[in-house]
Design a protein around this motif. Structure first.
Motif, PDB file in Angstrom:
ATOM      1  N   ASP A  60      -2.897  -6.208 -13.283  1.00 28.96           N
ATOM      2  CA  ASP A  60      -2.008  -5.268 -12.950  1.00 28.96           C
ATOM      3  C   ASP A  60      -1.447  -5.091 -11.728  1.00 28.96           C
ATOM      4  OD1 ASP A  60      -2.706  -4.349 -15.438  1.00 28.96           O
ATOM      5  OD2 ASP A  60      -3.902  -2.499 -15.147  1.00 28.96           O
ATOM      6  N   ASN A  61      -0.031  -4.704 -12.000  1.00 29.02           N
ATOM      7  CA  ASN A  61       0.768  -4.509 -10.310  1.00 29.02           C
ATOM      8  C   ASN A  61       0.963  -3.011 -10.213  1.00 29.02           C
ATOM      9  OD1 ASN A  61       2.874  -3.941 -12.096  1.00 29.02           O
ATOM     10  ND2 ASN A  61       3.795  -5.941 -12.045  1.00 29.02           N
ATOM     11  N   GLU A  62       0.131  -2.149 -10.717  1.00 26.77           N
ATOM     12  CA  GLU A  62       0.217  -0.490 -10.516  1.00 26.77           C
ATOM     13  C   GLU A  62      -1.268  -0.166 -10.334  1.00 26.77           C
ATOM     14  OE1 GLU A  62       2.676   1.360 -13.389  1.00 26.77           O
ATOM     15  OE2 GLU A  62       4.595   0.710 -12.778  1.00 26.77           O
ATOM     16  N   GLY A  63      -1.398   0.928  -9.577  1.00 25.92           N
ATOM     17  CA  GLY A  63      -2.574   1.481  -9.585  1.00 25.92           C
ATOM     18  C   GLY A  63      -2.731   2.968  -8.704  1.00 25.92           C
ATOM     19  N   THR A  64      -3.822   3.551  -8.528  1.00 22.68           N
ATOM     20  CA  THR A  64      -3.971   4.566  -8.005  1.00 22.68           C
ATOM     21  C   THR A  64      -4.466   4.368  -6.363  1.00 22.68           C
ATOM     22  OG1 THR A  64      -4.403   5.581 -10.037  1.00 22.68           O
ATOM     23  CG2 THR A  64      -5.082   6.947  -8.110  1.00 22.68           C
ATOM     24  N   LEU A  65      -3.852   5.122  -5.524  1.00 22.05           N
ATOM     25  CA  LEU A  65      -4.472   5.365  -4.062  1.00 22.05           C
ATOM     26  C   LEU A  65      -5.389   6.520  -4.004  1.00 22.05           C
ATOM     27  CD1 LEU A  65      -2.962   4.034  -0.951  1.00 22.05           C
ATOM     28  CD2 LEU A  65      -4.026   6.167  -0.929  1.00 22.05           C
ATOM     29  N   ARG A  66      -6.385   6.639  -3.537  1.00 20.18           N
ATOM     30  CA  ARG A  66      -7.054   7.660  -3.126  1.00 20.18           C
ATOM     31  C   ARG A  66      -7.740   7.694  -1.578  1.00 20.18           C
ATOM     32  NH1 ARG A  66      -8.869   6.463  -8.468  1.00 20.18           N
ATOM     33  NH2 ARG A  66      -8.686   8.089  -9.796  1.00 20.18           N
ATOM     34  N   ALA A  90       1.990 -10.125  -9.478  1.00 18.60           N
ATOM     35  CA  ALA A  90       1.134 -10.882 -10.096  1.00 18.60           C
ATOM     36  C   ALA A  90      -0.392 -10.353 -10.113  1.00 18.60           C
ATOM     37  CB  ALA A  90       1.005 -12.354  -9.763  1.00 18.60           C
ATOM     38  N   GLY A  91      -0.213  -8.950  -9.578  1.00 15.91           N
ATOM     39  CA  GLY A  91      -1.825  -8.433  -9.621  1.00 15.91           C
ATOM     40  C   GLY A  91      -2.340  -8.529  -8.327  1.00 15.91           C
ATOM     41  N   SER A  92      -3.646  -8.658  -8.102  1.00 11.80           N
ATOM     42  CA  SER A  92      -4.696  -8.648  -7.116  1.00 11.80           C
ATOM     43  C   SER A  92      -5.553  -9.969  -7.186  1.00 11.80           C
ATOM     44  CB  SER A  92      -5.486  -7.804  -6.834  1.00 11.80           C
ATOM     45  OG  SER A  92      -6.130  -7.232  -8.052  1.00 11.80           O
ATOM     46  N   ALA A  93      -6.196 -10.459  -6.214  1.00 16.54           N
ATOM     47  CA  ALA A  93      -6.834 -11.510  -5.934  1.00 16.54           C
ATOM     48  C   ALA A  93      -7.844 -11.529  -4.744  1.00 16.54           C
ATOM     49  CB  ALA A  93      -6.249 -12.784  -5.874  1.00 16.54           C
ATOM     50  N   TRP A  94      -9.174 -11.951  -5.065  1.00 14.59           N
ATOM     51  CA  TRP A  94     -10.012 -11.909  -3.834  1.00 14.59           C
ATOM     52  C   TRP A  94      -9.360 -12.287  -2.530  1.00 14.59           C
ATOM     53  CZ3 TRP A  94     -13.853  -8.713  -4.001  1.00 14.59           C
ATOM     54  CH2 TRP A  94     -14.626  -8.485  -5.119  1.00 14.59           C
ATOM     55  N   GLY A  95      -9.327 -11.524  -1.368  1.00 22.88           N
ATOM     56  CA  GLY A  95      -8.756 -11.978  -0.162  1.00 22.88           C
ATOM     57  C   GLY A  95      -9.827 -12.200   0.626  1.00 22.88           C
ATOM     58  N   THR A  96      -9.563 -12.238   2.012  1.00 19.52           N
ATOM     59  CA  THR A  96     -10.430 -12.589   2.994  1.00 19.52           C
ATOM     60  C   THR A  96     -10.729 -11.365   4.086  1.00 19.52           C
ATOM     61  OG1 THR A  96     -10.053 -14.924   3.278  1.00 19.52           O
ATOM     62  CG2 THR A  96     -11.227 -13.941   5.016  1.00 19.52           C
ATOM     63  N   GLY A  97     -11.862 -10.729   3.963  1.00 17.85           N
ATOM     64  CA  GLY A  97     -11.892  -9.445   4.770  1.00 17.85           C
ATOM     65  C   GLY A  97     -13.493  -9.248   5.050  1.00 17.85           C
ATOM     66  N   LEU A  98     -13.969  -8.068   4.609  1.00 15.64           N
ATOM     67  CA  LEU A  98     -15.370  -7.530   5.335  1.00 15.64           C
ATOM     68  C   LEU A  98     -16.298  -7.711   4.217  1.00 15.64           C
ATOM     69  CD1 LEU A  98     -14.200  -4.227   7.302  1.00 15.64           C
ATOM     70  CD2 LEU A  98     -14.764  -6.512   8.105  1.00 15.64           C
ATOM     71  N   GLU A 221       8.076  -0.135  -8.134  1.00 12.10           N
ATOM     72  CA  GLU A 221       8.378  -1.545  -7.861  1.00 12.10           C
ATOM     73  C   GLU A 221       7.439  -2.592  -7.299  1.00 12.10           C
ATOM     74  OE1 GLU A 221      12.070  -3.704  -5.435  1.00 12.10           O
ATOM     75  OE2 GLU A 221      11.270  -1.710  -4.635  1.00 12.10           O
ATOM     76  N   PRO A 222       6.801  -3.418  -8.022  1.00  5.65           N
ATOM     77  CA  PRO A 222       6.050  -4.288  -7.347  1.00  5.65           C
ATOM     78  C   PRO A 222       6.490  -4.989  -6.301  1.00  5.65           C
ATOM     79  CG  PRO A 222       6.914  -5.252  -9.290  1.00  5.65           C
ATOM     80  CD  PRO A 222       7.714  -4.067  -9.158  1.00  5.65           C
ATOM     81  N   THR A 223       5.394  -5.706  -5.389  1.00  7.64           N
ATOM     82  CA  THR A 223       5.720  -5.960  -4.069  1.00  7.64           C
ATOM     83  C   THR A 223       5.320  -7.743  -4.104  1.00  7.64           C
ATOM     84  OG1 THR A 223       3.362  -5.957  -3.409  1.00  7.64           O
ATOM     85  CG2 THR A 223       4.719  -3.989  -3.208  1.00  7.64           C
ATOM     86  N   ALA A 224       5.504  -8.238  -3.152  1.00  2.71           N
ATOM     87  CA  ALA A 224       5.171  -9.577  -3.007  1.00  2.71           C
ATOM     88  C   ALA A 224       3.719  -9.813  -2.747  1.00  2.71           C
ATOM     89  CB  ALA A 224       5.819 -10.536  -1.779  1.00  2.71           C
TER      90      ALA A 224
END
Length: 280
Positions: A60-66, A90-98, A221-224
């Motif tokens: 999914d390339n749309e969501g809700t921010l809370r 293209a949606g999301s994927a596991w990144g590198t963080g906490l 509008e989706p992003t990169a």
């Protein structure tokens, strides 16, 4: 000579009570996960502000921010606001963080140029924009026509915002991320306001770079690979954010959020977009 074996050391009868006490303490600590490393610390520990983005699934390339806030780790999270956002095309994927220990084997991994927003838990970096100053509790950096974020994996400045006047014009060659989009791309307003999301803090090449929250040109509008929103929502959020409250940014599909929220006692959400029951 025949082989010899050292005799075990003799322990004074006066030491046994102390050893027994230490053994009990170690056992208790082990059960609690404190000395064995079995328990993964909550990545929201110490945070008093939370920016949470959830989506239906990985693609999914749309969501809700809370937005949530709390007074301490012992206090309950209170929702402040919610609104629609867009994320990577293209949606999301596991990144590198906490989010170490988050069982990241159930989804894709973020890579440079994949069009996915990093999922997980991240710190918030510097706010930025076109104006000389803005109302925010985050550190703020005004962008110049010479400001670039380096998305070239081979660059020694990879995943950093640099000024070409300081590093040299040759150092920013090949980057597709001018921070003054209005000057370089015919008045593009997307970076008029935004903030850095602390993805890939060690700047590992190909790990993904220049991840921001910023404005969108048109709703949805989706992003990169960033998170985009309406101007008024960004303005209100920047004014609310306070670096002294250790804010965190979380982006996850519904199912992954539900699993981690249950583990770490994160805020419960209404019924999710995939039809699952809310976390209790």
């Amino acid at each position: 000579m025949p082989a010899t074996h050292d005799a075990p050391p003799r322990i004074s009868r006066f030491a046994w009570p102390l050893l027994a006490t230490l053994g009990l303490a170690c056992a208790i600590a082990a059960l609690a996960g404190e000395s064995t490393g079995a328990a993964t610390p909550d990545p929201l520990r110490g945070a008093q502000q939370l920016v949470l983005v959830t989506t239906g699934d990985w693609d999914d390339n749309e969501g809700t921010l809370r937005r949530f806030e709390r007074s301490s780790d012992q206090a309950a999270w209170q929702e402040v606001a919610s609104f629609d956002v867009s994320i990577g095309r293209a949606g999301s994927a596991w990144g590198t963080g906490l989010h170490a220990g988050a069982d990241e084997d159930d989804g894709p991994r973020k890579r440079e140029g994949d069009g996915r927003s990093p999922a997980g838990v991240f710190t918030l970096g510097t706010a930025f924009g076109y104006a000389g100053d803005v109302a925010t509790g985050l550190p703020y950096q005004a962008m110049e026509g010479s400001s670039w974020c380096m998305d070239v994996p081979a660059s020694p400045h990879y995943n950093r915002i640099v000024d070409a006047r300081q590093v040299g014009e040759a150092a920013v060659q090949g980057s597709t991320e001018p921070m003054r989009l209005d000057l370089h791309k015919s008045g593009d307003p997307r970076y008029r306001l935004g903030f850095v999301i602390g993805h890939n803090p060690d700047n590992v090449p190909q790990g993904g770079s220049c991840i921001f929250a910023h404005l969108w040109r048109t709703p949805g509008e989706p992003t990169a690979g960033c998170t985009a929103m309406a101007d008024a929502d960004m303005e209100a959020m920047l004014e609310w954010l306070d670096a002294d409250k250790a804010p965190r940014f979380v982006l996850l599909p519904d199912a992954q959020y539900e699993r981690l929220a249950e583990r770490w006692h994160w805020p419960a959400l209404p019924a999710t977009s995939n039809g699952a029951e809310p976390v209790r």
